[in-house]
Design a protein around this motif. Structure first.
Motif, PDB file in Angstrom:
ATOM      1  N   ALA A 175      -8.032   8.098  12.322  1.00  0.00           N
ATOM      2  CA  ALA A 175      -6.777   7.549  11.808  1.00  0.00           C
ATOM      3  C   ALA A 175      -5.865   8.696  11.436  1.00  0.00           C
ATOM      4  O   ALA A 175      -6.316   9.825  11.219  1.00  0.00           O
ATOM      5  CB  ALA A 175      -7.033   6.678  10.578  1.00  0.00           C
ATOM      6  N   ILE A 176      -4.578   8.383  11.348  1.00  0.00           N
ATOM      7  CA  ILE A 176      -3.614   9.431  11.009  1.00  0.00           C
ATOM      8  C   ILE A 176      -3.922  10.004   9.627  1.00  0.00           C
ATOM      9  O   ILE A 176      -3.775  11.189   9.385  1.00  0.00           O
ATOM     10  CB  ILE A 176      -2.163   8.890  11.116  1.00  0.00           C
ATOM     11  N   PHE A 177      -4.376   9.143   8.725  1.00  0.00           N
ATOM     12  CA  PHE A 177      -4.900   9.560   7.424  1.00  0.00           C
ATOM     13  C   PHE A 177      -5.498   8.351   6.752  1.00  0.00           C
ATOM     14  O   PHE A 177      -5.218   7.218   7.138  1.00  0.00           O
ATOM     15  CB  PHE A 177      -3.809  10.189   6.540  1.00  0.00           C
ATOM     16  N   ASN A 178      -6.325   8.634   5.767  1.00  0.00           N
ATOM     17  CA  ASN A 178      -6.901   7.561   4.978  1.00  0.00           C
ATOM     18  C   ASN A 178      -5.824   7.011   4.042  1.00  0.00           C
ATOM     19  O   ASN A 178      -5.318   7.719   3.177  1.00  0.00           O
ATOM     20  CB  ASN A 178      -8.082   8.119   4.179  1.00  0.00           C
ATOM     21  N   LYS A 179      -5.485   5.753   4.232  1.00  0.00           N
ATOM     22  CA  LYS A 179      -4.372   5.161   3.483  1.00  0.00           C
ATOM     23  C   LYS A 179      -4.620   5.185   1.982  1.00  0.00           C
ATOM     24  O   LYS A 179      -3.699   5.393   1.199  1.00  0.00           O
ATOM     25  CB  LYS A 179      -4.169   3.702   3.912  1.00  0.00           C
ATOM     26  N   ASP A 180      -5.879   4.953   1.593  1.00  0.00           N
ATOM     27  CA  ASP A 180      -6.163   4.876   0.155  1.00  0.00           C
ATOM     28  C   ASP A 180      -5.921   6.212  -0.531  1.00  0.00           C
ATOM     29  O   ASP A 180      -5.371   6.273  -1.626  1.00  0.00           O
ATOM     30  CB  ASP A 180      -7.609   4.417  -0.077  1.00  0.00           C
ATOM     31  N   ARG A 204       9.892   5.979   5.359  1.00  0.00           N
ATOM     32  CA  ARG A 204      10.337   4.583   5.336  1.00  0.00           C
ATOM     33  C   ARG A 204       9.701   3.771   6.458  1.00  0.00           C
ATOM     34  O   ARG A 204       9.293   2.623   6.261  1.00  0.00           O
ATOM     35  CB  ARG A 204      11.865   4.513   5.428  1.00  0.00           C
ATOM     36  N   PHE A 205       9.607   4.409   7.599  1.00  0.00           N
ATOM     37  CA  PHE A 205       8.948   3.727   8.715  1.00  0.00           C
ATOM     38  C   PHE A 205       7.474   3.462   8.373  1.00  0.00           C
ATOM     39  O   PHE A 205       6.967   2.358   8.594  1.00  0.00           O
ATOM     40  CB  PHE A 205       9.070   4.594   9.980  1.00  0.00           C
ATOM     41  N   PHE A 206       6.821   4.466   7.806  1.00  0.00           N
ATOM     42  CA  PHE A 206       5.416   4.313   7.397  1.00  0.00           C
ATOM     43  C   PHE A 206       5.264   3.203   6.360  1.00  0.00           C
ATOM     44  O   PHE A 206       4.277   2.485   6.344  1.00  0.00           O
ATOM     45  CB  PHE A 206       4.870   5.628   6.820  1.00  0.00           C
ATOM     46  N   THR A 207       6.248   3.102   5.492  1.00  0.00           N
ATOM     47  CA  THR A 207       6.200   2.037   4.484  1.00  0.00           C
ATOM     48  C   THR A 207       6.236   0.678   5.172  1.00  0.00           C
ATOM     49  O   THR A 207       5.473  -0.226   4.838  1.00  0.00           O
ATOM     50  CB  THR A 207       7.411   2.140   3.531  1.00  0.00           C
ATOM     51  N   LYS A 208       7.110   0.567   6.168  1.00  0.00           N
ATOM     52  CA  LYS A 208       7.268  -0.720   6.857  1.00  0.00           C
ATOM     53  C   LYS A 208       6.007  -1.112   7.614  1.00  0.00           C
ATOM     54  O   LYS A 208       5.687  -2.288   7.730  1.00  0.00           O
ATOM     55  CB  LYS A 208       8.437  -0.644   7.840  1.00  0.00           C
ATOM     56  N   ILE A 209       5.307  -0.112   8.175  1.00  0.00           N
ATOM     57  CA  ILE A 209       4.104  -0.480   8.927  1.00  0.00           C
ATOM     58  C   ILE A 209       2.858  -0.398   8.052  1.00  0.00           C
ATOM     59  O   ILE A 209       1.731  -0.419   8.549  1.00  0.00           O
ATOM     60  CB  ILE A 209       3.955   0.361  10.225  1.00  0.00           C
ATOM     61  N   GLY A 210       3.058  -0.270   6.742  1.00  0.00           N
ATOM     62  CA  GLY A 210       1.942  -0.419   5.807  1.00  0.00           C
ATOM     63  C   GLY A 210       1.062   0.799   5.615  1.00  0.00           C
ATOM     64  O   GLY A 210      -0.026   0.693   5.053  1.00  0.00           O
ATOM     65  N   LEU A 211       1.520   1.951   6.070  1.00  0.00           N
ATOM     66  CA  LEU A 211       0.678   3.139   5.928  1.00  0.00           C
ATOM     67  C   LEU A 211       0.786   3.758   4.540  1.00  0.00           C
ATOM     68  O   LEU A 211      -0.164   4.350   4.043  1.00  0.00           O
ATOM     69  CB  LEU A 211       1.076   4.198   6.972  1.00  0.00           C
ATOM     70  N   VAL A 212       1.966   3.678   3.965  1.00  0.00           N
ATOM     71  CA  VAL A 212       2.176   4.263   2.642  1.00  0.00           C
ATOM     72  C   VAL A 212       2.921   3.254   1.766  1.00  0.00           C
ATOM     73  O   VAL A 212       3.477   2.277   2.272  1.00  0.00           O
ATOM     74  CB  VAL A 212       2.982   5.589   2.718  1.00  0.00           C
ATOM     75  N   ASN A 213       2.951   3.530   0.474  1.00  0.00           N
ATOM     76  CA  ASN A 213       3.654   2.626  -0.447  1.00  0.00           C
ATOM     77  C   ASN A 213       5.042   3.106  -0.832  1.00  0.00           C
ATOM     78  O   ASN A 213       5.901   2.322  -1.163  1.00  0.00           O
ATOM     79  CB  ASN A 213       2.845   2.462  -1.742  1.00  0.00           C
ATOM     80  N   GLU A 214       5.184   4.441  -0.846  1.00  0.00           N
ATOM     81  CA  GLU A 214       6.432   5.016  -1.356  1.00  0.00           C
ATOM     82  C   GLU A 214       7.408   5.288  -0.222  1.00  0.00           C
ATOM     83  O   GLU A 214       7.120   6.099   0.657  1.00  0.00           O
ATOM     84  CB  GLU A 214       6.149   6.343  -2.083  1.00  0.00           C
ATOM     85  N   PRO A 215       8.580   4.665  -0.256  1.00  0.00           N
ATOM     86  CA  PRO A 215       9.551   4.927   0.805  1.00  0.00           C
ATOM     87  C   PRO A 215      10.168   6.324   0.720  1.00  0.00           C
ATOM     88  O   PRO A 215      10.732   6.803   1.696  1.00  0.00           O
ATOM     89  CB  PRO A 215      10.617   3.853   0.605  1.00  0.00           C
ATOM     90  N   GLU A 216      10.090   6.953  -0.449  1.00  0.00           N
ATOM     91  CA  GLU A 216      10.610   8.311  -0.570  1.00  0.00           C
ATOM     92  C   GLU A 216       9.442   9.287  -0.694  1.00  0.00           C
ATOM     93  O   GLU A 216       8.661   9.208  -1.641  1.00  0.00           O
ATOM     94  CB  GLU A 216      11.540   8.431  -1.789  1.00  0.00           C
ATOM     95  N   PRO A 217       9.351  10.228   0.237  1.00  0.00           N
ATOM     96  CA  PRO A 217       8.173  11.101   0.255  1.00  0.00           C
ATOM     97  C   PRO A 217       8.177  12.187  -0.814  1.00  0.00           C
ATOM     98  O   PRO A 217       7.123  12.598  -1.264  1.00  0.00           O
ATOM     99  CB  PRO A 217       8.231  11.748   1.639  1.00  0.00           C
ATOM    100  N   PHE A 218       9.378  12.655  -1.218  1.00  0.00           N
ATOM    101  CA  PHE A 218       9.439  13.784  -2.145  1.00  0.00           C
ATOM    102  C   PHE A 218      10.111  13.363  -3.448  1.00  0.00           C
ATOM    103  O   PHE A 218      11.299  13.085  -3.483  1.00  0.00           O
ATOM    104  CB  PHE A 218      10.215  14.946  -1.517  1.00  0.00           C
ATOM    105  N   LYS A 219       9.297  13.309  -4.494  1.00  0.00           N
ATOM    106  CA  LYS A 219       9.810  12.852  -5.778  1.00  0.00           C
ATOM    107  C   LYS A 219      10.856  13.822  -6.302  1.00  0.00           C
ATOM    108  O   LYS A 219      11.924  13.417  -6.729  1.00  0.00           O
ATOM    109  CB  LYS A 219       8.637  12.763  -6.757  1.00  0.00           C
ATOM    110  N   GLN A 220      10.512  15.102  -6.292  1.00  0.00           N
ATOM    111  CA  GLN A 220      11.469  16.103  -6.746  1.00  0.00           C
ATOM    112  C   GLN A 220      11.641  17.137  -5.650  1.00  0.00           C
ATOM    113  O   GLN A 220      10.657  17.569  -5.042  1.00  0.00           O
ATOM    114  CB  GLN A 220      10.952  16.793  -8.017  1.00  0.00           C
TER     115      GLN A 220
END
Length: 824
Positions: free
Chosen positions: A522-527, A556-572
């Motif tokens: 897999a591209i990465f372990n989602k958990d 954002r694309f990853f968020t839409k396909i359920g891979l990640v939860n956060e639409p913004e990758p870099f908090k700061q």
RNA sequence: GGGCGAGUGGCGGAACUGGUAUACGCGACGGACUUAAAAUCCGUUGCCUGAAUAAGGCUUGUGGGUUCGAGUCCCACCUCGCCCACCA
């Protein structure tokens, strides 16, 4: 007494850290997580320079600080290995990029370690390895499957030296980013078949989310400008004596009644079919001339040019005839490639005057004098105002009439609301060898066929000649064995796509791969990613738009396909400054003015002094000039701390009298507070200043009394712990010398105690009419009466006040007292 | 042309919501240690008048304003830097 010798202790601790896995992050730890990283490096033969030293130290300090604070802190490392420079080098030197990367990257390992960066080497990634780019290709497949990838023929920037397409952002001042010398030719435009990602579908959400990001403001602004949203309408003009029509885009539908002419971009097919026969010669010559003109020439030419097509269009608002022109100041790629011109626009105003086109004013300012000037066409009035000569809308405010006019025209079938963006879809094809092959097969029967996931990765074949094939395709076109394949759909003979993927794709998702670098299923372990996202701290001195925007898009694309939860990758995100040469110019290889961090280290100053100086010289976001005299200064500071610890260790046991103990604790705790807050807020320079101040104070106290006891122990340990993020080697060594058997680099950050921060006596400033006239020591929290009394009992103040009338007294508790007296 | 940011000692730079301008460092100067130098340690160091570590005046790009008080807030101007640049 041993003297501070970084040459001895730095390599020693680097080895111990490596062997004991001090910086290996446990991604499943129960501790709170923190990840700090800088934009990963593009490995070139040159190795790291002082700018890299700056960049990577910034995030390293942050990561170390958080690790000491008890976080599970992860400071990842990786290589952005694909891309043109390595390929160009391969073409020149005849060494494959695979080989040169294999040679170059280990050199970087040495340098990174020498700088003392706390990277987790177990999770190192490199984008050119099949285990990585398999997933870059997989992202392409996902885009394809979700209808987010498409192929199209577009005019594209083209570099005639590299024979490849360039992205918009790779064209700088009209030239290829790799060939921007004075003798290099300008970038051209060519029609090329390209793969695109539909980033424009995310334009709105990217734009809306920008404001709330904790990012350097200038970068947020650059992102917004890059997206460049503008709302308006498309308005359709019928062509006179013809069944064709022209659609234009405008943000000022309220000025439609003033439409004086229409201009089409010369590239538009419509132009030829519209042109009247008596004008065709002139129009064709104009089109040919503007095709030859390079984009810089077109942009440099502020003078508007154009020719009349001999045809007229009908303004749908008032049925007036307006002439149709061709002009190369209209951009084919934006909106519809056609605009209506009117007197309420600077450029159009110029055009009207130059070609003597009849025009009418329909917006007037409220100011009567100004309105008169506008009526006389003295200048182009481009602001909002009152509509005149605009049919039923006359008398209304332009901003209010705008939507009404659009609605009115929409009803008549001549308009529709429209939002345009400057941002275009992301062109992801490159006609180059050194990139991830696009997982597409071209079948004569089935057309473009996406390879199934189980066929990934499409491994980049090893070649001996990397020169582009010259027909616009990459060197892969010559790799016949690789090229010929079978269609995954029908099984018949087919050819692979010879384009490779833009390296910006590699770098738009690497932060996720850091959490699961070797996963092949897999591209990465989602958990794990959901536990660790978003990146808490990210920094870099480049890529304010392209890379950061692409990474946000992918997230954002990853968020839409359920891979990640956060639409913004870099908090700061901290957009730090660069380091320039002493004269303010950029370091460059050709000028030979580069500074090699390893030279500074080897001269005997060590990595700790270099790191500390880089973080001390200026605020992180400022462009700092390299000052060779700076490192000796921070070396001296570190030596002083070293000497202090030696003296403490050699001192005999003994107690301290209370005032001295108190002074020690106050000094130290004030420092802890300041350093903690400053590192948290990315103000490293003042954090270091505070460490220096504390050290100076400890020296003064030591002159009075130093002995082995709890208070001195606490002070020296706190000082060493707080300098550890900046000077990790010497801190570790001193920590050990102070009797610790575990590393200073985890769970050691001191907490300050408020009770040492409150002062029982404060210095109050006494002013007379705002001028400083004296100071007095007073118990803190004293009330006004007490303060006035104390001030009056001061001889100097009393002499100033004698015989004067005090008109007013301002008292700021614990700060100042100001007597206002009459001056005569 | 548009947008954003910045102008503080000889230099890099400090200064929290207006409250001791010049923290910290570099450089310079003086002293201690030393045969000497380096290193180290201890001082001094915004500018002007002054013998002065007496006293006073001036000072945060320029000019004005608000305020008891302005580097900080407001207006105008000058200079520099960065980004975008014919996006209708």
């Amino acid at each position: 007494m041993k003297r501070y010798n970084p040459k001895e202790i730095e390599p020693k601790w680097q080895k111990i850290w490596q062997e004991s896995g001090t910086y290996t992050a446990n991604l499943t730890s129960d501790k709170p997580k923190y990840i700090a990283m800088s934009m990963f490096n593009y490995p070139s033969g040159a190795g790291i320079h002082i700018g890299h030293a700056m960049n990577y130290t910034i995030s390293d300090v942050k990561a170390r600080f958080k690790r000491q604070q008890g976080y599970e802190s992860y400071h990842p490392v990786g290589w952005d290995a694909f891309g043109l420079p390595a390929e160009n080098y391969a073409i020149k030197a005849g060494v494959s990029p695979q080989e040169s990367m294999a040679k170059i990257i280990p050199g970087y390992h040495k340098q990174y370690r020498a700088m003392g960066w706390s990277n987790d080497w177990e999770k190192e990634i490199a984008t050119h390895l099949p285990e990585y780019y398999k997933w870059t290709q997989w992202i392409f497949s996902q885009m394809h499957k979700h209808g987010m990838a498409y192929q199209d023929v577009r005019m594209q920037w083209w570099c005639s030296i590299d024979n490849t397409v360039l992205a918009n952002e790779q064209v700088i001042d009209g030239k290829c980013w790799r060939h921007d010398g004075p003798d290099d030719p300008p970038a051209e435009k060519r029609e090329v078949k390209q793969w695109f990602f539909k980033i424009t579908e995310y334009a709105d959400e990217l734009l809306e989310a920008t404001d709330s990001l904790d990012w350097t403001e200038s970068v947020k602004l650059a992102q917004k400008n890059w997206i460049g949203r503008s709302t308006g309408a498309e308005i359709t003009f019928k062509v006179k004596d013809n069944d064709k029509s022209i659609t234009v885009f405008t943000t000022r539908a309220d000025t439609i009644f003033s439409a004086a002419f229409i201009v089409l971009a010369p590239e538009l097919d419509l132009v030829k079919s519209l042109t009247a026969s008596n004008q065709s010669k002139e129009v064709e010559a104009y089109i040919a001339a503007s095709e030859k003109k390079s984009e810089i020439e077109r942009q440099a030419d502020k003078e508007k040019t154009g020719v009349f097509t001999g045809t007229y269009a009908i303004n749908p608002a008032n049925n007036e005839e307006v002439p149709i022109w061709v002009g190369d100041f209209v951009l084919a790629g934006y909106g519809t490639g056609a605009v209506f011109g009117d007197i309420h626009d600077e450029r159009d105003f110029e055009f009207i005057n130059k070609f003597d086109i009849s025009a009418r004013v329909t917006v007037l300012p409220e100011d009567e004098v100004e309105a008169e000037k506008v009526k006389n066409k003295e200048y182009a009035y481009t602001s909002e105002g009152i509509l005149v000569d605009s049919g039923e809308f006359s008398g209304q405010r332009s901003e209010a009439a705008r939507d009404k006019i659009i609605a009115w025209l929409t009803k008549k079938g001549a308009a529709k609301e429209k939002v345009n963006y400057k941002m275009r879809d992301w062109s992801v094809s490159r006609q180059r060898y050194w990139g991830a092959p696009i997982p597409i097969v071209d079948c004569p029967k089935c057309g473009q066929v996406l390879l199934p996931d189980e066929d990934l990765p499409v491994v980049l074949p090893e070649l001996t000649d990397f020169q582009p094939s010259g027909d616009g395709r990459s060197a892969l076109a010559r790799a016949t064995d690789w090229l010929k394949t079978s269609c995954p759909k029908c099984g018949g003979p087919a050819e692979r796509e010879t384009d490779t993927l833009d390296t910006y794709i590699c770098s738009s998702w690497y932060m996720y791969r850091y959490f699961d670098p070797h996963n092949q299923s897999a591209i990465f372990n989602k958990d794990i990613v959901k536990k660790w996202e978003p990146i808490d701290f990210y920094n870099g001195a480049d890529h304010a738009t392209a890379h950061l925007l692409y990474a946000r898009f992918i997230a954002r694309f990853f968020t839409k396909i359920g891979l990640v939860n956060e639409p913004e990758p870099f908090k700061q995100f901290l957009f730090n400054g660069k380091v320039t040469a002493k004269d303010g110019t950029m370091f460059s290889k050709s000028k030979g003015n580069g500074v090699d961090p390893l030279d500074i280290i080897d001269q005997g100053y060590g990595a700790d002094a270099l790191r500390t100086y880089l973080m001390f010289a200026a605020p992180l976001e400022i462009w700092a000039r390299w000052d060779p005299g700076g490192v000796p200064g921070t070396f001296k500071f570190i030596s002083r701390v070293w000497t202090l610890v030696q003296e403490y260790n050699e001192a005999s046991e003994g107690s301290l009298n209370t005032p001295i103990a108190d002074e020690l604790l106050r000094t130290t705790h004030r420092m802890i507070k300041k350093v903690t807050e400053d590192i948290e807020n990315n103000r490293y320079n003042t954090a270091i200043a505070s460490l220096m101040e504390c050290t100076n104070s400890l020296y003064k106290i030591k002159a009075k009394s130093i002995s082995k006891n709890e208070v001195w122990k606490e002070s020296t340990e706190n000082l060493v712990a707080c300098m550890a993020p900046f000077a990790p080697h010497v801190a570790e060594e001193l920590w050990q010398q102070l009797g610790h058997s575990t590393s200073i680099h985890a769970d050691t950050w001191p907490k300050y105690d408020e009770k040492y921060l409150v002062e029982d006596k404060v210095t109050i400033v006494v002013q007379i009419n705002g001028k400083l006239r004296g100071q007095l020591q007073i118990e803190s929290g004293a009330d006004e009466a007490r303060a006035i009394e104390a001030a009056r009992s001061d001889d100097k103040i009393a002499s100033y006040l004698s015989g004067k009338d005090i008109k007013k007294t301002i008292y700021v508790p614990d700060k100042l007292i100001n007597f206002v007296i009459s001056t005569s």
